[in-house]
Design an enzyme around this catalytic site. Structure first.
Site, PDB file in Angstrom:
ATOM      1  N   LYS A 103       0.861  -1.144   0.065  1.00 41.04           N
ATOM      2  CA  LYS A 103      -0.034   0.080  -0.152  1.00 41.04           C
ATOM      3  C   LYS A 103       0.976   1.359   0.628  1.00 41.04           C
ATOM      4  O   LYS A 103       0.640   1.930  -0.870  1.00 41.04           O
ATOM      5  CB  LYS A 103      -0.447  -0.077   1.177  1.00 41.04           C
TER       6      LYS A 103
ATOM      7  N   ASN B  79     -23.434   7.826  15.623  1.00 46.25           N
ATOM      8  CA  ASN B  79     -23.404   6.202  14.322  1.00 46.25           C
ATOM      9  C   ASN B  79     -25.010   5.818  14.283  1.00 46.25           C
ATOM     10  O   ASN B  79     -25.763   5.630  13.569  1.00 46.25           O
ATOM     11  CB  ASN B  79     -22.118   5.922  13.838  1.00 46.25           C
TER      12      ASN B  79
ATOM     13  N   ALA C 299     -35.981   5.964   2.484  1.00 50.53           N
ATOM     14  CA  ALA C 299     -36.388   4.302   3.098  1.00 50.53           C
ATOM     15  C   ALA C 299     -35.961   3.175   2.398  1.00 50.53           C
ATOM     16  O   ALA C 299     -35.765   4.503   0.877  1.00 50.53           O
ATOM     17  CB  ALA C 299     -37.830   4.162   2.857  1.00 50.53           C
ATOM     18  N   GLY C 300     -35.298   2.029   1.976  1.00 50.93           N
ATOM     19  CA  GLY C 300     -34.481   1.384   1.015  1.00 50.93           C
ATOM     20  C   GLY C 300     -34.289   0.278   1.399  1.00 50.93           C
ATOM     21  O   GLY C 300     -35.239  -0.409   2.081  1.00 50.93           O
TER      22      GLY C 300
ATOM     23  N   CYS D  98     -19.310   1.181   8.698  1.00 55.45           N
ATOM     24  CA  CYS D  98     -19.468   1.410  10.164  1.00 55.45           C
ATOM     25  C   CYS D  98     -20.985   1.469  10.655  1.00 55.45           C
ATOM     26  O   CYS D  98     -20.389   0.911  11.701  1.00 55.45           O
ATOM     27  CB  CYS D  98     -19.338   2.934   9.936  1.00 55.45           C
TER      28      CYS D  98
HETATM   29  C1  UGA Z   1     -21.280   7.261   8.037  1.00 55.19           C
HETATM   30  C2  UGA Z   1     -21.479   8.480   8.982  1.00 55.19           C
HETATM   31  O1  UGA Z   1     -22.668   8.558   8.111  1.00 55.19           O
HETATM   32  C3  UGA Z   1     -20.451   9.476   9.058  1.00 55.19           C
HETATM   33  O2  UGA Z   1     -20.847  10.200   9.643  1.00 55.19           O
HETATM   34  C4  UGA Z   1     -19.188   8.222  10.230  1.00 55.19           C
HETATM   35  O3  UGA Z   1     -18.358   9.198  10.486  1.00 55.19           O
HETATM   36  C5  UGA Z   1     -18.882   7.202   9.519  1.00 55.19           C
HETATM   37  O4  UGA Z   1     -20.224   6.095   9.354  1.00 55.19           O
HETATM   38  C6  UGA Z   1     -18.200   6.819   9.917  1.00 55.19           C
HETATM   39  O5  UGA Z   1     -18.473   6.104  11.514  1.00 55.19           O
HETATM   40  O6  UGA Z   1     -16.200   5.942   9.624  1.00 55.19           O
HETATM   41  P1  UGA Z   1     -20.448   6.300   6.049  1.00 55.19           P
HETATM   42  O7  UGA Z   1     -20.293   4.500   6.714  1.00 55.19           O
HETATM   43  O8  UGA Z   1     -20.255   6.526   4.494  1.00 55.19           O
HETATM   44  O9  UGA Z   1     -20.444   6.833   6.964  1.00 55.19           O
HETATM   45  O10 UGA Z   1     -22.517   6.298   5.267  1.00 55.19           O
HETATM   46  P2  UGA Z   1     -23.803   7.070   5.058  1.00 55.19           P
HETATM   47  O11 UGA Z   1     -23.431   8.166   4.242  1.00 55.19           O
HETATM   48  O12 UGA Z   1     -24.024   7.436   6.646  1.00 55.19           O
HETATM   49  O13 UGA Z   1     -24.589   5.479   4.371  1.00 55.19           O
HETATM   50  C7  UGA Z   1     -24.372   4.739   5.966  1.00 55.19           C
HETATM   51  C8  UGA Z   1     -25.812   3.290   4.800  1.00 55.19           C
HETATM   52  O14 UGA Z   1     -26.673   4.244   5.393  1.00 55.19           O
HETATM   53  C9  UGA Z   1     -25.914   3.598   2.902  1.00 55.19           C
HETATM   54  O15 UGA Z   1     -25.891   2.146   2.764  1.00 55.19           O
HETATM   55  C10 UGA Z   1     -26.432   3.845   3.052  1.00 55.19           C
HETATM   56  O16 UGA Z   1     -27.282   3.431   2.296  1.00 55.19           O
HETATM   57  C11 UGA Z   1     -28.155   4.411   4.356  1.00 55.19           C
HETATM   58  N1  UGA Z   1     -28.897   5.028   4.042  1.00 55.19           N
HETATM   59  C12 UGA Z   1     -28.551   6.574   4.772  1.00 55.19           C
HETATM   60  C13 UGA Z   1     -29.957   4.832   4.168  1.00 55.19           C
HETATM   61  O17 UGA Z   1     -30.632   3.489   4.209  1.00 55.19           O
HETATM   62  N2  UGA Z   1     -31.074   5.824   3.831  1.00 55.19           N
HETATM   63  C14 UGA Z   1     -30.908   7.153   4.183  1.00 55.19           C
HETATM   64  O18 UGA Z   1     -31.801   7.865   4.279  1.00 55.19           O
HETATM   65  C15 UGA Z   1     -29.008   7.321   4.828  1.00 55.19           C
END
Ligand code: UGA
Length: 430
Positions: A35, A208, A252-253, A260
């Protein structure tokens, strides 16, 4: 400021590169020789919009270096961030082996005062253990401080999240540590919450888990919408306009995935239980999330009848758009369930197909949505990539075997799709 960041995953690499962009001298350290030698050639191990450009720019300006050795990498650093992985053990507990190894490594090579900052998401009291580990391995009794500074960036928008945070959380036990971190973050002009180390660690877990709860809540409501004939997009809109609730994370989904939320919710359940509290609310959050994938597969089965030998065209594999990350992607479980029923799978994802090969087998990977659609019995949307909004459905209609769309991310306008002659099914929406 001279700083170093140990661990060059999403959080570590983005943190290092962004601090370099803010004008600091940064060394990114990782024991993965491959890496680091790739990074030295400016080959970026992950897909993250804007990251490659920032790496190149800062290497060129000599603000960013890469090293495999903790000893050499931290030599001149005042602040050392720990951003190594904290994978889940089978019981959901976070595995802190890497954190401990790194703490030991730092202790052995302490020369002058350093502030050691944990940035990985870790259970409460990890800060105390890092301090203890450094103390017992710090034979020359060099002064040091430990702090917690959880990161809240999201994959896919990591750089902009780092540069424009809602807040910065700093858990410290000395004024010196507080001063160093405040100085380092001053250019971001964001509100800073200063607290003790345990509270800072808990803020990350609680944030989270709360966001994951919001998603499971809206997914549960989407099921009720299906049953009573209501529309989840309107329900979310109406709820979200209440400022106390907010519209974000109410889509929703097919459930949340990624490296995370699933891991952090499990770790929070586990650490609460260990501390004497049964966080059953979070166990239900996980259960709702798992069930959501099963409901979606059942919906496909109900509409296609027998899945055996049917060809299912999948659009989107990554756990969300803007990333090639496949860890805990809902697509993995959904595709496996469909395969178990005997369905043949064709798939396309703009970024995640290479990584998907590590998790899934017997898939025909395609070059675009049109190749996926050709002769398929339906199209299934599993990731809401922006570019899927541009798909020419008239063209799809001519190629597809049966004009049926299952939209697991509620991306499309029903009327527009149905007008083209498709049957359209989504999650809890009219
Ligand atoms: C998440 C947190 O949002 C960050 O603030 C945090 O820093 C990060 O984890 C971490 O702990 O490192 P991330 O996992 O990159 O970030 O992604 P998100 O954008 O939060 O989405 C997470 C999941 O939730 C995805 O699968 C997304 O599709 C789903 N989601 C999100 C939904 O199903 N509905 C929503 O309305 C929003």
């Amino acid at each position: 400021m001279e700083i170093s960041v140990i661990g060059t995953g999403y959080v570590g690499l983005v943190t290092g590169v962004c601090f370099a962009e803010l004008g600091n001298q940064v060394t990114c350290i990782d024991n993965d020789v491959k890496k680091i030698s790739a990074l030295k050639k400016m080959i970026i191990p992950i897909y993250e919009p804007g990251l490659e450009e920032l790496v190149k720019n800062n290497v060129k300006k000599k603000r960013l270096k890469f090293n495999t050795s903790i000893k050499d990498g931290i030599k001149d650093s005042k602040v050392v961030f720990i951003a190594v992985g904290t994978p889940s053990r089978p019981n959901g507990e976070a595995d802190l082996t890497y954190v401990e190894n790194v703490a030991r490594g730092i202790a052995k090579h302490l020369s002058g005062y350093k502030l050691i900052v944990e940035k990985s998401t870790v259970p409460v009291e990890t800060g105390k253990w890092i301090e203890h580990t450094i103390k017992i391995n710090n034979k020359k009794k060099v002064p040091f401080d430990v702090a917690s500074n959880p990161e809240f960036l999201r994959e896919g928008s990591a750089i902009s999240d780092f540069m424009h945070p809602d807040r910065i959380v700093i858990g410290v036990q000395s004024k010196r540590a507080e001063g160093l971190l405040t100085e380092l973050y001053r250019p971001l002009k964001a509100p800073i919450v200063v607290t003790d180390i345990n509270s800072a660690e808990l803020i990350k877990h609680a944030s989270n888990s709360f966001l994951a709860t919001k998603i499971s809540f809206i997914n549960a409501v989407s099921q009720v919408c299906e049953l009573v004939g209501a529309d989840i997009s309107k329900v979310a809109e109406g709820m979200g306009m209440d400022k106390r609730i907010g519209r974000q994370f109410l889509d929703a989904g097919i459930g949340f995935g990624g490296s995370c939320f699933p891991k952090d919710v499990d770790a929070f359940i586990h650490l609460s239980e260990k501390s004497g509290y049964d966080f059953s609310l979070l166990r239900e959050v996980r259960r709702v999330n798992e069930r959501q994938k099963g409901y979606f597969v059942k919906l496909i089965e109900k509409k296609l009848w027998i899945l055996k030998d049917k060809t299912i065209g999948i659009l989107g594999l990554a756990f969300k758009p803007g990333t090639d990350d496949m860890r805990n992607a809902p697509a993995i479980d959904i595709i496996k369930m469909l395969q178990q029923e005997g369905a043949r799978i064709k798939a396309f994802d703009p970024q995640a197909m290479e990584k998907a090969k590590e998790f899934l087998t017997e898939i025909k990977f395609c070059k675009d949505a049109y190749e996926v659609a050709r002769d398929s019995d339906c199209l299934v949307i599993l990731t809401d990539w922006n570019e899927f909004k541009e798909i020419d459905f008239k063209r799809i209609k001519k190629l597809i075997g049966q004009p049926i769309i299952f939209d697991g991310r509620n991306m499309y306008n029903r009327a527009a799709i149905e007008k083209l002659g498709f049957q359209y099914f989504c999650i809890g929406r009219k």
